[in-house]
Write an enzyme that holds these catalytic residues in place. Structure first.
Site, short mmCIF file in Angstrom:
data_model
loop_
_atom_site.label_atom_id
_atom_site.label_comp_id
_atom_site.label_asym_id
_atom_site.label_seq_id
_atom_site.Cartn_x
_atom_site.Cartn_y
_atom_site.Cartn_z
N ASP A 76 0.83 -1.20 0.00
CA ASP A 76 0.00 0.00 0.00
C ASP A 76 0.87 1.26 0.00
OD1 ASP A 76 -2.32 1.44 0.04
OD2 ASP A 76 -2.74 1.13 2.16
N GLY A 110 0.40 5.38 -4.49
CA GLY A 110 -0.16 6.67 -4.90
C GLY A 110 0.39 7.80 -4.04
N TRP A 140 3.11 7.84 -2.25
CA TRP A 140 4.56 7.98 -2.50
C TRP A 140 4.78 8.91 -3.70
CZ3 TRP A 140 7.63 7.01 -6.73
CH2 TRP A 140 9.02 6.93 -6.51
N HIS A 192 3.09 3.38 -9.09
CA HIS A 192 2.91 1.94 -9.32
C HIS A 192 4.18 1.34 -9.94
CE1 HIS A 192 -1.10 2.10 -7.89
NE2 HIS A 192 -1.57 2.80 -8.90
N SER A 230 -7.29 -5.75 -6.05
CA SER A 230 -8.44 -6.35 -5.35
C SER A 230 -9.69 -6.28 -6.23
CB SER A 230 -8.69 -5.61 -4.04
OG SER A 230 -9.28 -4.35 -4.30
N THR A 231 -10.70 -7.05 -5.84
CA THR A 231 -11.97 -7.01 -6.57
C THR A 231 -12.58 -5.60 -6.48
OG1 THR A 231 -12.91 -7.98 -4.56
CG2 THR A 231 -12.61 -9.47 -6.41
N ASN A 233 -10.68 -2.84 -6.55
CA ASN A 233 -9.84 -1.88 -7.29
C ASN A 233 -10.40 -1.53 -8.67
OD1 ASN A 233 -6.65 -3.06 -5.95
ND2 ASN A 233 -7.92 -1.34 -5.30
N ARG A 276 -11.53 2.07 -9.27
CA ARG A 276 -10.63 3.22 -9.49
C ARG A 276 -10.90 3.81 -10.88
NH1 ARG A 276 -4.93 2.37 -6.44
NH2 ARG A 276 -5.87 1.75 -4.49
N ARG A 301 2.01 -4.93 6.13
CA ARG A 301 1.24 -3.90 5.44
C ARG A 301 2.03 -2.60 5.50
NH1 ARG A 301 -5.02 -2.82 4.32
NH2 ARG A 301 -4.64 -1.00 3.04
N GLU A 327 0.81 -13.22 12.14
CA GLU A 327 1.34 -12.04 12.84
C GLU A 327 1.33 -10.87 11.86
OE1 GLU A 327 2.17 -11.81 16.02
OE2 GLU A 327 1.70 -13.93 16.35
#
Ligand code: FPP
Length: 261
Positions: A38, A41, A43, A55, A83-84, A86, A89, A206, A225
């Site tokens: 994640d 964008g 960044w 990307h 993801s489903t 995404n 966008r 993440r 974890e």
């Protein structure tokens, strides 16, 4: 998975950092590391660049993490690429991502071959644009016999869709008499998930500081974890991975029971 000590030392000597590889116990490397990549964008925005540039930089980070995991002897690296959700966008960003996926895959095939990495996809790749799907299917075929690390890319993946699909498959098997209702147990569900041939992730990383699961591997992360870093994904590198694994090794994993100590 066995790791090559010389290649491992050389890889981490290339870019020394303020943390040392001596801080990790090579006998306790997680078998399955999973990344929610994640912050591409943000960044890019922070640098006055387009999201597309973010990307592209994210893909370079993924390449670094793939190599670092191979060098450490990780068995499975999975990564949440699309993801489903995404698809919601802007169309231009979706198109660019699909184009980048195809291009990256072609560019990366030599690395995957050299490092004996087997690719698999989590999610419904049949719904992707034809060019991307064709490249992914070619990659699957070209790496099928590889015996090194498995790279599982979640593309057009959503955990609810995955669990709903498993429920439908079970219902079909029960309706046709192939499966008795009393035999519907954890393994009946697990064997109908995209990850049926993979161990559950032990460590989920993440990036970009978000404290969410975002519909990712909901079944498989029951006892994973979590390691959350503020670093945006394009800045995540081999040393980010070392930090995450060092943190993982410091955790007391109880799986609902009592501490081993
Ligand atoms: C999240 O950043 C990242 C993505 C939606 C895509 C990530 C994909 C890759 C890094 C490459 C995968 C490569 C292959 C070959 C499948 P974001 O756009 O959500 O960032 P933001 O939250 O800062 O906007």
């Amino acid at each position: 998975m066995k790791y090559d000590v010389d290649k491992f030392n050389a890889y981490f000597a290339e870019h020394p950092a303020d943390i040392s590889i001596d801080d990790i116990d090579m006998a306790r490397i997680p078998r399955h590391v999973s990344c929610i990549m994640d912050g591409n964008g943000r960044w890019a925005t922070a640098r006055g660049l387009s999201r597309g540039e973010g990307h592209k930089a994210g893909i370079l980070a993924l390449q670094e993490v793939i190599t670092a995991c191979v060098r450490m002897g990780v068995d499975v690296l999975s990564a949440y690429a699309f993801s489903t959700e995404n698809w919601n966008r802007p169309q231009a960003e979706v198109n660019l991502l699909m184009h980048l996926f195809a291009k990256t895959f072609v560019d990366e095939l030599p690395l995957l071959k050299r490092e004996n990495v087997r690719v698999e996809f989590l999610g419904d790749i049949s719904a992707l644009p034809k060019k991307t799907r064709d490249v992914f299917e070619y990659g699957l075929e070209q790496t099928r016999s590889h015996t090194g690390m498995t790279l599982a890319l979640a593309v057009n993946y959503g955990a609810r869709a995955e669990l709903t699909r498993a429920a439908r498959l079970i219902a079909e098997d029960v309706a046709s008499g192939r499966l008795a209702p009393e035999d519907v147990d954890d393994s009946a569900v697990a064997s109908r998930l995209y990850t049926s041939d993979l161990p559950d992730p032990e460590l989920v990383i993440r990036t970009s500081g978000e404290m969410r699961v975002s519909n990712y591997l909901l079944w498989q992360i029951a006892y994973s974890e979590f390691y959350i870093t503020d670093t945006y994904w394009p800045d995540f590198d081999r040393w980010g991975l070392v930090r995450a694994i060092a943190a993982f090794q410091g955790r007391d994993r109880r799986f609902g029971g009592l501490s081993a100590q």
